[in-house]
Design an enzyme around this catalytic site. Sequence first.
Site, PDB file in Angstrom:
ATOM      1  N   ASP A 264      49.534  42.521  49.364  1.00 36.34           N
ATOM      2  CA  ASP A 264      50.339  41.879  48.326  1.00 36.34           C
ATOM      3  C   ASP A 264      51.688  42.585  48.360  1.00 36.34           C
ATOM      4  O   ASP A 264      51.814  43.731  47.927  1.00 36.34           O
ATOM      5  CB  ASP A 264      49.666  42.037  46.958  1.00 36.34           C
TER       6      ASP A 264
ATOM      7  N   TRP B 188      48.556  45.978  39.556  1.00 33.07           N
ATOM      8  CA  TRP B 188      48.436  44.741  40.344  1.00 33.07           C
ATOM      9  C   TRP B 188      47.244  44.784  41.275  1.00 33.07           C
ATOM     10  O   TRP B 188      46.565  43.771  41.477  1.00 33.07           O
ATOM     11  CB  TRP B 188      49.737  44.440  41.086  1.00 33.07           C
TER      12      TRP B 188
ATOM     13  N   LYS C 201      60.549  37.374  42.856  1.00 32.18           N
ATOM     14  CA  LYS C 201      60.898  38.788  42.792  1.00 32.18           C
ATOM     15  C   LYS C 201      61.940  39.165  43.859  1.00 32.18           C
ATOM     16  O   LYS C 201      62.470  40.266  43.834  1.00 32.18           O
ATOM     17  CB  LYS C 201      59.655  39.651  43.008  1.00 32.18           C
TER      18      LYS C 201
HETATM   19  C1  LIG Z   1      54.770  40.219  39.876  1.00 34.76           C
HETATM   20  C2  LIG Z   1      53.674  40.648  40.756  1.00 34.76           C
HETATM   21  C3  LIG Z   1      52.536  39.832  40.971  1.00 34.76           C
HETATM   22  C4  LIG Z   1      52.330  38.520  40.236  1.00 34.76           C
HETATM   23  O1  LIG Z   1      53.187  37.530  40.667  1.00 34.76           O
HETATM   24  P1  LIG Z   1      53.087  36.058  40.039  1.00 34.76           P
HETATM   25  O2  LIG Z   1      54.084  35.272  40.800  1.00 34.76           O
HETATM   26  O3  LIG Z   1      53.419  36.171  38.569  1.00 34.76           O
HETATM   27  O4  LIG Z   1      51.683  35.579  40.245  1.00 34.76           O
HETATM   28  C5  LIG Z   1      51.585  40.275  41.855  1.00 34.76           C
HETATM   29  N1  LIG Z   1      51.707  41.439  42.505  1.00 34.76           N
HETATM   30  C6  LIG Z   1      52.763  42.255  42.330  1.00 34.76           C
HETATM   31  C7  LIG Z   1      52.858  43.529  43.100  1.00 34.76           C
HETATM   32  C8  LIG Z   1      53.782  41.880  41.448  1.00 34.76           C
HETATM   33  O5  LIG Z   1      54.840  42.696  41.272  1.00 34.76           O
END
Ligand SMILES: *Cc1c(COP(=O)(O)O)cnc(C)c1O
Length: 358
Positions: free
Chosen positions: A173, A103, A197
């Site tokens: 992030d 990521w 998530k």
């Molecule tokens: C899943 C994930 C993303 C991407 O998320 P989206 O909503 O699909 O854009 C980015 N960073 C991390 C750490 C993730 O686990």
Amino acid sequence: MMGRDVSFSAAATTIPPDVIERVRADLRQKRDSNFPLLDLPFSSADVCALMADAEMRLRTLLDIPSNYAVLFSQGGAYAHFSMVAMNLLADNDVADYVDTGLWAKRAIEEAAQVGRVSVIASGDENGCRSVPPLDGWRPSPRAAYRHITSNESAQGIQFQEFPAPNDVPLVADMTGDFLTRPINVRQFGLIYASAQKCLGAAGLTLVIVRRDLLRPCARPIPAVFDYHRLAAAHSRVNTPPIFAIYLAGQMLRWIEDEGGLAVLAERRARRCDRLYRLLGSSRAFRCSAAPGHRSATTLCFSFAAPEGQSMALEVAASRGLRYLEGHPAVGGFRIAIHNAHTDQDIERIADYLEYIST
Ligand SMILES: *Cc1c(COP(=O)(O)O)cnc(C)c1O
């Protein structure tokens, strides 16, 4: 042994049954304005109140100080890989990135389309088995910000401590572990996280940003990508993802009812210790993440004898344990622990690990 299907997917969290029930009943209810929620315009008093309520709950849970704005935006974390750079990285500046894995690499790739990026530490030197040691980072003299990925959901590694605050705003992030543990928001300039998530529905991306970073942008950027404008418009530059915000509010309420983030983190640590111990006690498994860096949200491992893997996944599915495949870029297995998993869910995955290890 059998029971309902349980998802261990890292891509979508589990909504607790109580929350589903409340949502089902709630969606039929007419609100103050005499319409049910999904019939309401986004500027209505009911929708504004619902957004304010979700924000208040998030502020309370994370103890977000008043000099931080909370934004309900869209596009997923992937869109914010670009948006962070569009908003915070002026033409002559450089942004520092820590490359911890899949990521982080995507964040770097997107930011590099927008401006100048420097990778100040990389986990590649050890196969992304650990977070590069903080004292080995090579920061740029005057970076606009420093970007990290708190949990690498594909590699299964997680920051256990964050760099001490300095003049360079820390941008994280947190999609991989948002609302799984208490954090000190004051250590960060900006935090972003996709809602699916941890808080339910895709379509909502949460941003927590220190207000002094919200200046009108130096470069022209689209209005809906502009953090400054989003904050000024209380996340209503255009139609916000109302249902996803509503659901996030319900999930935040559930987290409060469970006792808050410290309680959830403690419960999670106990569960993860148990599973990592099982993984470590059998020669059947390989856990690539180094001890001390292992994720408490995404446990990644593989079979020492890879030919047994597809059979083991079939066994899992036959036991109602679903979505255990690792990220396609990495392979192997991945167990994502959700806040809403029950003791019994963890019992079942532990039994399964013991079974396939023999
Ligand atoms: C899943 C994930 C993303 C991407 O998320 P989206 O909503 O699909 O854009 C980015 N960073 C991390 C750490 C993730 O686990």
